[in-house]
Write an enzyme that holds these catalytic residues in place. Sequence first.
Site, PDB file in Angstrom:
ATOM      1  N   LYS B  95       0.816  -1.224   0.000  1.00  0.00           N
ATOM      2  CA  LYS B  95       0.000   0.000   0.000  1.00  0.00           C
ATOM      3  C   LYS B  95       0.845   1.267   0.000  1.00  0.00           C
ATOM      4  O   LYS B  95       0.423   2.300  -0.508  1.00  0.00           O
ATOM      5  CB  LYS B  95      -0.929  -0.002   1.216  1.00  0.00           C
ATOM      6  CG  LYS B  95      -1.941  -1.150   1.234  1.00  0.00           C
ATOM      7  CD  LYS B  95      -3.058  -0.951   0.242  1.00  0.00           C
ATOM      8  CE  LYS B  95      -4.067  -2.100   0.266  1.00  0.00           C
ATOM      9  NZ  LYS B  95      -5.032  -2.006  -0.842  1.00  0.00           N
ATOM     10  N   GLU B 117      -9.841   5.783   3.085  1.00  0.00           N
ATOM     11  CA  GLU B 117     -10.639   4.693   3.627  1.00  0.00           C
ATOM     12  C   GLU B 117      -9.684   3.537   3.895  1.00  0.00           C
ATOM     13  O   GLU B 117      -8.636   3.448   3.254  1.00  0.00           O
ATOM     14  CB  GLU B 117     -11.710   4.272   2.613  1.00  0.00           C
ATOM     15  CG  GLU B 117     -11.241   3.307   1.500  1.00  0.00           C
ATOM     16  CD  GLU B 117     -10.168   3.866   0.569  1.00  0.00           C
ATOM     17  OE1 GLU B 117     -10.090   5.103   0.437  1.00  0.00           O
ATOM     18  OE2 GLU B 117      -9.407   3.075  -0.008  1.00  0.00           O
ATOM     19  N   SER B 384       1.710  -9.662  -0.847  1.00  0.00           N
ATOM     20  CA  SER B 384       1.371  -8.236  -0.774  1.00  0.00           C
ATOM     21  C   SER B 384       1.654  -7.604   0.586  1.00  0.00           C
ATOM     22  O   SER B 384       1.866  -6.400   0.679  1.00  0.00           O
ATOM     23  CB  SER B 384      -0.092  -8.026  -1.147  1.00  0.00           C
ATOM     24  OG  SER B 384      -0.934  -8.833  -0.345  1.00  0.00           O
TER      25      SER B 384
END
Lengths: 256, 402
Positions: B95, B117, B384
Amino acid sequence: MNRIQKLFCEPKEKLIPFITAGYPTLDSTVDLVCGMAEAGANMIEIGIPFSDPQADGPVIQASSQQALDNGMTLNKIFEQVTQIRERTDVPLALMGYYNPILKMGHETFLNNCISSGVDGLILPDLPLEEAEPFCALAKSKDISPILLVAPNTPDERIKKISELAGDLIYAVSILGITGNDLASKDALAKYLNRVRENSVTPFVVGFGISSREDVIWFNEYSDGAVVGSAIIKNMDEGPNPVETTKQLIEVLKGRK
Amino acid sequence: MKNKFKDYNLPDDRGHFEKFGGKFVPESLIPALEELEQYYAKAKTDKSFQIELNNLLTHYSGRETALYFASQISEELGFKVWLKREDLNHTGAHKINNALGQILLARRMGKKRIIAETGAGQHGVATATVAALFGLDCIVYMGEEDIRRQKLNVFRMNLLGAEVRPVSSGSMTLKDATNEAIRDWVTNVESTYYLIGSTVGPHPYPMLVRDFQSVIGKEAKKQFENQSENALPDRLVACIGGGSNAMGLFYPFIKDDVKIVGVEAAGKGLESGEHAATLTKGDFGVLHGAASTLLQNEDGQVTLPHSISAGLDYPGIGPEHSYLNETGRVQYFSATDQEALDAFQWLSEKEGILPALESAHALAYLRQENNGIKQGENVIVCLSGRGDKDVHTVAEALGIEL
Ligand SMILES: Cc1ncc(COP(=O)(O)O)c(C=O)c1O
């Protein structure tokens, strides 16, 4: 001419209340709409409840969720509009997010609008960029697509939006969601004059309007005032939703 | 198939991947999206922007991340598994790649207030991190259910100076947090930058998040060529929430002769009604500003997804994935909560790496019977994120009190 086109040929003050279909109970909508028409509403917006109402504040969000829990669906809305049409000729617009309409299909949805007696549509998440096919089809069926403009919409774009809409546009009073507070009257007047200068159609204003004074003021600067959250909040406060709402409409119309 | 994707150049100017994508937002957001498009177009060709971003990716986030040949599980499986170690990034997931890119845009746009969010909290942590780095106000919307299952990340965000605003509407997860972030943005559009965490939302977000995440695939491609005997891997695998780690890995390979697999969350099973397998079970619809694929009922109401992994617990998916699914360029599989839990433990025990529960879905696919993987294949899996944030959830699922 549909009922909305006719209404906006008349130069009189216009009050346009909003309610959520299926709120507070599944079958309250018919009596509420007819009662509001009787009490002086000039046009009525019926909200199609949606699971994810992004342009709405807490009051309308909660009503939308309750309506869904009550079992409200698009098909039931059309059944109820059919019943409403047996009792009143008030112009009716459905206000709803795009997904349920897309799911039903443009053609089926619009045909249901015609057969039940809906005159106009307000789709807050269908901006100019994406609205053209739907608007063209709606207009071909004599249903008025009521596109929205906001305080940060540039002049040229207001013009384009009104040209695509054709009959009527809806000016959102504020940058924000339903139920927010209004901006200063100065800023509002400037904005609404800008809409007046650039729109090729009449326009109504909504978001944050709640009093008789507001209704008078907005009718000076535009062609009609939409009242939403205030109607729903008020409905929650009285014992009988229809009577409570009729009384508020009479106050907003200056009849009381 | 190869020819069609040789000149792959989507989205078009309107942000469409054919019928998917676009801008389905309230009017007041249109000027903000146009402004963002303009700034992004400028940044793309601006050397100083690229240098600044690359410096941050290298020295702040610690890129490049390793491409690790996982010999233990490869031996067990009979094919070669390469893990793209996004878990080694600063803040522990991919991210941050996107958060760094977007915060630089926000700065160029002169925005002082950042909203986001978050589901798993990884994107919230990444956003809070970059906001702290640049001294910007940061508000993160997070569903109450996710706050419960990701307490650690909530506290991390607080430590980083962000305000976490609980969202109690709907399913109280990522979908509802996104609604609330959009409402905030509509209201504060002039002062606020909305830092979206995945390849979702209105144009240009799906494109720019993909582009910022593409560093994953670009590195992996180069590393694979250097470290293996082959020019290209046979297959890529990534988990899909909104689809950003997947697009980041896939995009640089999209024109190549490489099989590509996305893995969705099958929750308690595809037939249980409690899953987040959007492409497998959903159909065409519009949510959060884009036309894509949705879990919805026959009346067009969005239905509640379920996944043990908060980062995959989302009823929609990025529009580009809908397009890649429809054209057959990417195949989409799914893995259940149980399979993900098993894979979580499996990787921990075999390779000494705790994967995020999201990433564990991609790993679970490797062990599925009908995955189509041939013996000897080279498979790159996007790991990830790291699993530290999930140890409470895993312990709870295993009936262990911490
Ligand atoms: C570690 C990790 N992987 C994957 C995801 C899913 O998001 P996306 O599909 O955008 O990569 C998340 C989301 O929170 C995450 O934290």
